[in-house]
Scaffold this motif. Structure first.
Motif, PDB file in Angstrom:
ATOM      1  N   LEU A   1     -14.701  -4.630 -42.083  1.00 55.27           N
ATOM      2  CA  LEU A   1     -15.577  -4.863 -40.927  1.00 55.27           C
ATOM      3  C   LEU A   1     -15.349  -6.233 -40.304  1.00 55.27           C
ATOM      4  O   LEU A   1     -15.380  -6.377 -39.082  1.00 55.27           O
ATOM      5  N   GLY A   2     -15.112  -7.261 -41.127  1.00 58.08           N
ATOM      6  CA  GLY A   2     -14.892  -8.601 -40.596  1.00 58.08           C
ATOM      7  C   GLY A   2     -13.638  -8.720 -39.760  1.00 58.08           C
ATOM      8  O   GLY A   2     -13.542  -9.585 -38.886  1.00 58.08           O
TER       9      GLY A   2
ATOM     10  N   GLY B   1     -30.733 -11.839 -35.390  1.00 59.24           N
ATOM     11  CA  GLY B   1     -29.636 -12.726 -35.040  1.00 59.24           C
ATOM     12  C   GLY B   1     -28.526 -12.742 -36.071  1.00 59.24           C
ATOM     13  O   GLY B   1     -28.671 -12.244 -37.188  1.00 59.24           O
ATOM     14  N   PRO B   2     -27.392 -13.350 -35.703  1.00 64.11           N
ATOM     15  CA  PRO B   2     -26.207 -13.302 -36.555  1.00 64.11           C
ATOM     16  C   PRO B   2     -26.345 -14.060 -37.869  1.00 64.11           C
ATOM     17  O   PRO B   2     -25.701 -13.691 -38.851  1.00 64.11           O
TER      18      PRO B   2
ATOM     19  N   MET C   1     -23.132 -21.021 -44.331  1.00 64.66           N
ATOM     20  CA  MET C   1     -23.344 -20.129 -43.197  1.00 64.66           C
ATOM     21  C   MET C   1     -22.590 -20.602 -41.952  1.00 64.66           C
ATOM     22  O   MET C   1     -22.183 -19.780 -41.134  1.00 64.66           O
ATOM     23  N   GLU C   2     -22.381 -21.906 -41.806  1.00 68.79           N
ATOM     24  CA  GLU C   2     -21.608 -22.397 -40.664  1.00 68.79           C
ATOM     25  C   GLU C   2     -20.190 -21.851 -40.704  1.00 68.79           C
ATOM     26  O   GLU C   2     -19.612 -21.505 -39.667  1.00 68.79           O
ATOM     27  N   GLU C   3     -19.638 -21.764 -41.904  1.00 69.98           N
ATOM     28  CA  GLU C   3     -18.289 -21.212 -42.060  1.00 69.98           C
ATOM     29  C   GLU C   3     -18.253 -19.758 -41.603  1.00 69.98           C
ATOM     30  O   GLU C   3     -17.322 -19.319 -40.920  1.00 69.98           O
TER      31      GLU C   3
ATOM     32  N   ALA D   1     -18.710 -19.320 -37.758  1.00 70.81           N
ATOM     33  CA  ALA D   1     -17.519 -19.670 -36.978  1.00 70.81           C
ATOM     34  C   ALA D   1     -16.638 -18.446 -36.747  1.00 70.81           C
ATOM     35  O   ALA D   1     -15.853 -18.406 -35.801  1.00 70.81           O
ATOM     36  N   ALA D   2     -16.769 -17.440 -37.607  1.00 69.74           N
ATOM     37  CA  ALA D   2     -15.954 -16.230 -37.485  1.00 69.74           C
ATOM     38  C   ALA D   2     -16.664 -15.122 -36.702  1.00 69.74           C
ATOM     39  O   ALA D   2     -16.080 -14.049 -36.498  1.00 69.74           O
TER      40      ALA D   2
END
Length: 269
Positions: free
Chosen positions: A35-36, A148-149, A177-179, A182-183
């Motif tokens: 999925l990613g 939200g994401p 979570m920032e990592e 970013a994707a």
């Protein structure tokens, strides 16, 4: 052991440019992410497999370093991208490992263009949904839209990995979570990918897959529970089934040594 060098290419497939990475020499082996949609998912596999194969990973359209803001219209659409990629690279046939949604992509190719596939590995994948699967992905979609994401990635990550693996990594929840944020490919792209997952159902067709096939998963997978792997193993004639004791849905990351050994033994056997 010194890492093998990786070649990076950017290849046009219709209306998108696809980021491709090639490592090693030998028979071609595609590692198809889930999925990613990012080839980096396979970071723990590339070097080990590249000692024996030319390993090829790619970022799906709309994901990673490929063309942004590109929607997908089902797993079959993503399969068409992969076939176009093979054509552009002049690859007539290759071994394929597809993880989760990547396994759905590979099922389409094995059925519609069987001559393009050598050995097939379906990793934590599924033939078609059941009520558990439908409710899970309906809830994940609602979380993405309504919360939200960040909440979407948090719950998805907790589902995908055992707590014994995940907890020691989370020294800082913000950095963690920032990592992942970013994707994030954007709301419309992610919703299109979730829809592709929800609509995948080849349960009535996978018995026509004639390739030498390994169905591998983990007993503690909460996203595609082991029953899905076992079902694929039953439905595909002659398929082998291998369930890891632990590793969750991201068992290639969590149980790398066991996963790589099982896959490499199958491909080289």
């Amino acid at each position: 052991m010194t890492d093998l060098p990786t070649e990076i290419r950017r290849i046009e497939v219709g209306d998108a440019e696809i980021h491709v990475e090639l490592t090693g020499e030998g028979p071609d082996l595609f590692l198809v992410a889930g999925l990613g949609g990012r080839g980096i998912f396979w970071a723990n596999q590339v070097q080990a497999l590249a000692r024996h194969f030319r390993v090829i990973t790619h970022d799906h359209r709309g994901c990673g370093n490929s063309s942004p803001q590109k929607l997908v219209y089902g797993a079959e659409h993503m399969a068409e991208d992969l076939l176009a990629l093979m054509d552009a690279m002049n690859i007539k046939a290759a071994h394929m490992i597809g993880h989760s949604t990547g396994g759905a992509i590979c099922q389409h190719i094995a059925l519609q263009s069987p001559e393009r596939v050598k050995k097939l590995v379906l990793s934590c994948s599924w033939a078609g949904p059941d009520e558990y699967f439908i409710q899970l992905f309906r809830t994940r979609r609602e979380i993405l839209i309504n919360c939200g994401p960040v909440a979407y990635f948090t719950t998805g990550t907790y589902l995908a990995m055992p707590s014994t693996h995940l907890q020691p990594q989370m020294k800082s929840s913000r950095a963690f979570m920032e990592e992942r944020m970013a994707a994030f490919p954007g709301l419309d792209v992610e919703l299109s990918r979730l829809a592709a997952v929800a609509s995948h159902d080849l349960r009535s067709q996978v018995h026509n897959i004639a390739h030498t096939t390994l169905c591998i998963g983990a007993k503690d997978d909460q996203i595609t529970p082991p029953g899905f792997t076992e079902e694929l193993g039953r439905l595909i004639p002659g398929a082998r089934t291998h369930l890891l004791e632990r590793g969750g849905h991201f068992c290639p990351i969590v149980s790398t040594a066991e996963y790589n050994q099982a896959v490499l033994s199958f491909l080289k056997g």
